[in-house]
Structures are given as structure tokens and as C-alpha cells.
Design a protein around this motif. Structure first.
Motif, PDB file in Angstrom:
ATOM      1  N   GLU A   1       4.631   3.497  -2.431  1.00 49.48           N
ATOM      2  CA  GLU A   1       3.237   4.252  -1.344  1.00 49.48           C
ATOM      3  C   GLU A   1       2.694   3.354  -0.948  1.00 49.48           C
ATOM      4  O   GLU A   1       1.800   3.724   0.309  1.00 49.48           O
ATOM      5  CB  GLU A   1       3.032   5.299  -2.355  1.00 49.48           C
ATOM      6  N   GLU A   2       1.890   2.192  -1.317  1.00 49.89           N
ATOM      7  CA  GLU A   2       0.983   1.677  -1.310  1.00 49.89           C
ATOM      8  C   GLU A   2       1.568   0.608   0.014  1.00 49.89           C
ATOM      9  O   GLU A   2       0.959   0.550   1.315  1.00 49.89           O
ATOM     10  CB  GLU A   2       0.672   0.672  -2.358  1.00 49.89           C
ATOM     11  N   THR A   3       2.987   0.132  -0.544  1.00 49.94           N
ATOM     12  CA  THR A   3       3.724  -0.339   1.304  1.00 49.94           C
ATOM     13  C   THR A   3       3.225   0.603   2.377  1.00 49.94           C
ATOM     14  O   THR A   3       3.373   0.138   3.493  1.00 49.94           O
ATOM     15  CB  THR A   3       4.990  -0.273   0.968  1.00 49.94           C
ATOM     16  N   SER A   4       3.323   1.576   2.263  1.00 46.46           N
ATOM     17  CA  SER A   4       3.833   2.311   3.787  1.00 46.46           C
ATOM     18  C   SER A   4       2.502   2.616   4.278  1.00 46.46           C
ATOM     19  O   SER A   4       2.399   2.631   5.125  1.00 46.46           O
ATOM     20  CB  SER A   4       4.395   4.103   3.370  1.00 46.46           C
ATOM     21  N   MET A   5       1.531   2.867   3.331  1.00 51.33           N
ATOM     22  CA  MET A   5       0.358   3.315   3.573  1.00 51.33           C
ATOM     23  C   MET A   5      -0.169   2.349   4.590  1.00 51.33           C
ATOM     24  O   MET A   5      -0.724   1.890   5.038  1.00 51.33           O
ATOM     25  CB  MET A   5      -1.151   3.136   2.220  1.00 51.33           C
ATOM     26  N   ILE A   6       0.016   0.760   3.789  1.00 45.02           N
ATOM     27  CA  ILE A   6      -0.515  -1.070   4.764  1.00 45.02           C
ATOM     28  C   ILE A   6       0.171  -1.037   5.947  1.00 45.02           C
ATOM     29  O   ILE A   6      -0.142  -1.719   6.726  1.00 45.02           O
ATOM     30  CB  ILE A   6      -0.948  -1.362   3.452  1.00 45.02           C
ATOM     31  N   LYS A   7       1.768  -1.276   6.160  1.00 45.79           N
ATOM     32  CA  LYS A   7       2.039  -1.722   6.462  1.00 45.79           C
ATOM     33  C   LYS A   7       1.869  -1.382   8.438  1.00 45.79           C
ATOM     34  O   LYS A   7       1.995  -2.576   8.766  1.00 45.79           O
ATOM     35  CB  LYS A   7       3.992  -0.680   6.762  1.00 45.79           C
ATOM     36  N   ASP A   8       0.828  -0.300   8.453  1.00 44.61           N
ATOM     37  CA  ASP A   8       1.072  -1.001   9.742  1.00 44.61           C
ATOM     38  C   ASP A   8      -0.987  -1.491  10.241  1.00 44.61           C
ATOM     39  O   ASP A   8      -1.118  -1.935  11.011  1.00 44.61           O
ATOM     40  CB  ASP A   8       0.841   0.258  10.575  1.00 44.61           C
TER      41      ASP A   8
ATOM     42  N   PRO B   1      -2.587  -8.130   8.917  1.00 39.45           N
ATOM     43  CA  PRO B   1      -2.961  -8.635   7.435  1.00 39.45           C
ATOM     44  C   PRO B   1      -4.268  -9.070   7.092  1.00 39.45           C
ATOM     45  O   PRO B   1      -4.826  -8.674   6.000  1.00 39.45           O
ATOM     46  CB  PRO B   1      -1.793 -10.074   7.613  1.00 39.45           C
ATOM     47  N   GLU B   2      -4.839  -9.487   8.199  1.00 40.32           N
ATOM     48  CA  GLU B   2      -5.940 -10.017   7.711  1.00 40.32           C
ATOM     49  C   GLU B   2      -7.186  -8.517   6.857  1.00 40.32           C
ATOM     50  O   GLU B   2      -8.560  -8.678   6.487  1.00 40.32           O
ATOM     51  CB  GLU B   2      -7.046 -10.577   9.142  1.00 40.32           C
ATOM     52  N   ILE B   3      -6.995  -7.418   7.749  1.00 46.24           N
ATOM     53  CA  ILE B   3      -7.576  -6.649   7.143  1.00 46.24           C
ATOM     54  C   ILE B   3      -7.213  -6.263   5.688  1.00 46.24           C
ATOM     55  O   ILE B   3      -8.144  -5.984   4.775  1.00 46.24           O
ATOM     56  CB  ILE B   3      -7.341  -4.725   7.551  1.00 46.24           C
TER      57      ILE B   3
END
Length: 148
Positions: A115-122, A125-127
Motif C-alpha cells: 500500500e505504501e508503494t502505491s502511495m509514493i509511486k508518483d 524521489p527527493e520528496i
């Protein structure tokens, strides 16, 4: 430019909302695996720290001993945790995970990380890196204030 107090208020609100969303998300995800969020945190603590006495587990979970005891009793009944003799004191008991407890925790963790992966995928990287740095530093500061 906002004052320090204004930024602190915004930070409080942002963290508060994130924690609430995560707690409900965690509850919904974890509870369908037949354990509560507190029971999952106990499993996680035993995965990360290894066998612990009840008092040490309570301290790690920021719970009192009686609440931790109820959490552990449920995990014992479900056969996810067992009591073992403490090698450093044969009179004392430690809590240890069973293979079923370890597998359950791995499954729950995989679901949550997915779930975390789907939240940050877009997100850039610096954010994500900046957020990780901030969250880790806030955690260190909060633990220091609690004296742990």
C-alpha cells in the motif's frame, strides 16, 4: 512567511491527519488477518527485537504491563506467541514468536508495504527522501522527549 508557531500548528495537523488515516488503514488491513493493531505491533516488536520479557515488550510498545498482558494472552491463545525460559534467568519467562506468528507478521507487513508503494509511486524521489528524513528526525526527537 508563516511564523514558527504557525508552521508547528500546520505540522501538528498534517501529522495528526496522517496518523489517523494510517491507524484506520492499518486496522482495516490488519484486522482481517485475525489480529488487532496492538497485537500486530506486538508481533512486529518480537520480530525486530527477538524474545522479550513482558515488561520489556510493554515498554517497547508504550503500553502498561496489564494492557500488554491482555494483548499477549490473545496471541498465546492464537498460537502466534509462546512463553520460553529466559536463558539469562531460568526463573523468568520471555515471549517469543511461533513460526505461524512470524509468517502472519510477514504477510501483514507485505500488505502494508504494498500500500505504501502505491502511495509514493508518483512522487519525486527527493520528496520521498525528504519526508523520510523528517519523519525519522521527528521520531528521534519524540523518543528522546519520552525518555526512551
Amino acid at each position: 512567511m508563516p511564523s514558527s508557531a504557525d508552521r508547528a500548528e500546520e505540522l501538528y495537523e498534517a501529522i495528526n491527519q496522517l496518523i489517523r488515516v494510517h491507524q484506520f488503514r492499518d486496522r482495516d488491513c490488519i484486522c482481517h488477518h485475525d489480529v488487532s493493531v496492538a497485537q500486530c505491533y506486538a508481533l512486529e516488536t518480537l520480530v525486530k527485537r527477538g524474545p522479550l520479557r513482558l515488561q520489556a515488550l510493554a515498554a517497547e510498545m508504550y503500553l502498561d504491563k496489564s494492557t500488554t498482558s491482555r494483548v499477549v494472552d490473545s496471541l498465546l491463545r492464537k498460537k502466534y506467541v509462546l512463553k520460553v525460559t529466559d536463558p539469562s534467568d531460568q526463573r523468568a519467562i520471555q515471549l517469543s514468536l511461533t513460526p505461524a506468528g512470524e509468517e502472519l507478521y510477514k504477510t501483514i507487513r507485505q500488505d502494508l508495504v504494498s500500500e505504501e508503494t502505491s502511495m509514493i509511486k508518483d512522487l519525486p524521489p527527493e520528496i520521498v527522501d525528504g519526508a523520510l528524513t523528517l519523519i525519522r528526525q521527528l521520531t528521534v526527537t519524540a523518543r528522546a522527549r519520552l525518555g526512551s
